[in-house]
Write an enzyme that holds these catalytic residues in place. Structure first.
Site, PDB file in Angstrom:
ATOM      1  N   HIS A   1      41.877 -17.612 -16.027  1.00 61.10           N
ATOM      2  CA  HIS A   1      42.592 -17.995 -17.248  1.00 61.10           C
ATOM      3  C   HIS A   1      43.015 -16.773 -18.069  1.00 61.10           C
ATOM      4  O   HIS A   1      43.947 -16.853 -18.858  1.00 61.10           O
ATOM      5  CB  HIS A   1      41.697 -18.856 -18.152  1.00 61.10           C
ATOM      6  CG  HIS A   1      41.651 -20.301 -17.777  1.00 61.10           C
ATOM      7  ND1 HIS A   1      41.013 -20.755 -16.654  1.00 61.10           N
ATOM      8  CD2 HIS A   1      42.172 -21.396 -18.368  1.00 61.10           C
ATOM      9  CE1 HIS A   1      41.127 -22.067 -16.590  1.00 61.10           C
ATOM     10  NE2 HIS A   1      41.830 -22.485 -17.607  1.00 61.10           N
TER      11      HIS A   1
ATOM     12  N   GLU B   1      43.280 -23.185 -22.699  1.00 64.92           N
ATOM     13  CA  GLU B   1      43.569 -24.579 -22.319  1.00 64.92           C
ATOM     14  C   GLU B   1      44.056 -25.403 -23.514  1.00 64.92           C
ATOM     15  O   GLU B   1      44.835 -26.331 -23.336  1.00 64.92           O
ATOM     16  CB  GLU B   1      42.331 -25.219 -21.679  1.00 64.92           C
ATOM     17  CG  GLU B   1      41.960 -24.514 -20.378  1.00 64.92           C
ATOM     18  CD  GLU B   1      41.456 -25.442 -19.289  1.00 64.92           C
ATOM     19  OE1 GLU B   1      40.944 -26.511 -19.612  1.00 64.92           O
ATOM     20  OE2 GLU B   1      41.587 -25.063 -18.112  1.00 64.92           O
TER      21      GLU B   1
ATOM     22  N   ASP C   1      40.591 -23.296  -6.483  1.00 69.22           N
ATOM     23  CA  ASP C   1      40.138 -22.951  -7.834  1.00 69.22           C
ATOM     24  C   ASP C   1      39.362 -24.123  -8.415  1.00 69.22           C
ATOM     25  O   ASP C   1      39.511 -25.261  -7.973  1.00 69.22           O
ATOM     26  CB  ASP C   1      41.321 -22.603  -8.743  1.00 69.22           C
ATOM     27  CG  ASP C   1      40.859 -22.086 -10.098  1.00 69.22           C
ATOM     28  OD1 ASP C   1      40.149 -21.066 -10.122  1.00 69.22           O
ATOM     29  OD2 ASP C   1      41.166 -22.712 -11.125  1.00 69.22           O
TER      30      ASP C   1
ATOM     31  N   CYS D   1      38.350 -13.778 -14.810  1.00 64.97           N
ATOM     32  CA  CYS D   1      38.496 -15.237 -14.868  1.00 64.97           C
ATOM     33  C   CYS D   1      39.993 -15.506 -14.805  1.00 64.97           C
ATOM     34  O   CYS D   1      40.766 -14.832 -15.489  1.00 64.97           O
ATOM     35  CB  CYS D   1      37.896 -15.782 -16.167  1.00 64.97           C
ATOM     36  SG  CYS D   1      38.245 -17.541 -16.434  1.00 64.97           S
TER      37      CYS D   1
END
Lengths: 248, 248
Positions: B182, B150, B7, B180
């Protein structure tokens, strides 16, 4: 006089803007490390390594002074850069401190320092400001400001809510250090949200420092500018056209 | 069986989570290119170069299969990775497409594709979905989701306003591809905001693909996991502890 401007990406263009507005140089060489941006979330050793690689790049040009426009690189890599070159290296943090000190006479002023996680963790602004007798300091890592600016979301309610979140515990603020080169793009909004606090802009601060300490008092009629980037230089040039407009 | 998971940073841990939950492997080697994250705003050649460097790293380990957990790398570098190794390389995009195709019987379904700027620009999801007969597609580059996750701001009104901004022109949505790694961390919120639309999670999709196409139907009682990062491996391990909890 030829100046090199180093930034982790596009943010340093706000510093270039100030330099161009004051016509201090005949030529500007801009290098943005766009392939590895952002530096603000990286660790110290990586930031130093990348900064020294940028210095190698500038050795291809006969520059008279190197401006480190990136606050994060200024916080961590300035000593290493200076140890590896004979030309003067100036950073936005020392410039910001000098500018603030010139503008604020009252040592009891409440000063807010905004920056990336790495810049805030470095405590460079805090340590320097304390050495000048300023003790009412608040530091906040405002990590979301950079992507908000880069995604052009500064006129949405997302930014309002981001202000509410980051600034929720603040009382009166006299001056704000915009400790990241992206932040001047939301300077007015930040100042207004904080009760018309004075704002310290890295680009303007660099101009003051260059005039004061390096006798850069020339007024060239025209400044040539060359843009370089570690990836997608066309993207950088597009942003430069938008941000710098008729200055280039 | 030993699997490599690649990743651009920490996001791929959501794929690791699914792999661990299904006990498909004896050992997981995770490599996050944390020094150069994010890939989502970089250009094609840079993404390919960085992905091939990651492949070199995995050659130090005797892995049986390589999972490209990063959607952006899957979008741009999968062919180059396959051309440079003899082991199977699987990507989250093909996995997501397969998962969606298995779950949606109606070709008239309204499908929303979310991802980084680079993933959306690649049109990889769109082209593949069209080849399966799905034509009601909407793609949105939701660049702010990664920094929101994040910065751990997913429970603030910043995320609500971000949803309002990105999703303001949408009507009914049947399924959302979380393009994605995240995004699974805000999967429930995205699904709920979009009227309880079905969500396609890269990690779960990879497990389905591995079972179906690579006969990974083992049930190991224990999976060893090793974490590597191009910078700050301790930071990666901290996030892994938080996201993967008792699985590691």
């Amino acid at each position: 006089m030829r100046v090199g401007v180093f930034d982790s990406g596009i943010g340093g263009l706000t510093v270039v803007k100030s330099i161009l507005e004051h016509n201090l140089f005949e030529e500007v060489i801009y290098y943005g490390d766009t392939a590895r941006v952002p530096y603000g979330s990286k660790d110290k050793n990586t930031i130093i390594r990348y900064s020294l690689e940028a210095l190698e790049f500038f050795k291809n040009f006969d520059i008279d002074v190197l401006i480190v426009a990136c606050n994060t690189a200024s916080a961590y890599a300035l000593d290493e850069l200076r140890a590896n070159t004979t030309i003067p290296v100036v950073g936005v943090i020392e410039a910001g401190i000098l500018s603030l000190e010139n503008k604020l006479s009252n040592n009891d002023s409440n000063i807010l320092i905004l920056g990336t996680k790495a810049t805030i963790s470095s405590k460079k602004y805090e340590v320097a400001l304390k050495s000048y007798g300023f003790n009412n300091l608040t530091s906040i890592a405002t990590g979301l400001f950079v992507p908000i600016v880069e995604e052009q979301l500064e006129n949405t309610q997302i930014l309002d809510k981001t202000f509410e979140h980051y600034f929720k515990d603040l009382s009166h603020i006299d001056a704000v250090i915009l400790g990241c080169t992206h932040f001047p793009l939301i300077e007015e909004k930040i100042g207004k949200y904080l009760g018309n606090a004075m704002t310290i802009h890295s680009g303007e601060a660099i101009v003051e420092l260059l005039k004061l300490k390096y006798n850069c008092n020339n007024k060239f009629t025209k400044t040539d500018i060359k843009f370089f980037a570690s990836e997608n230089p066309d993207g950088l040039k597009d942003v430069a056209k938008k941000w710098l407009g008729e200055l280039i």
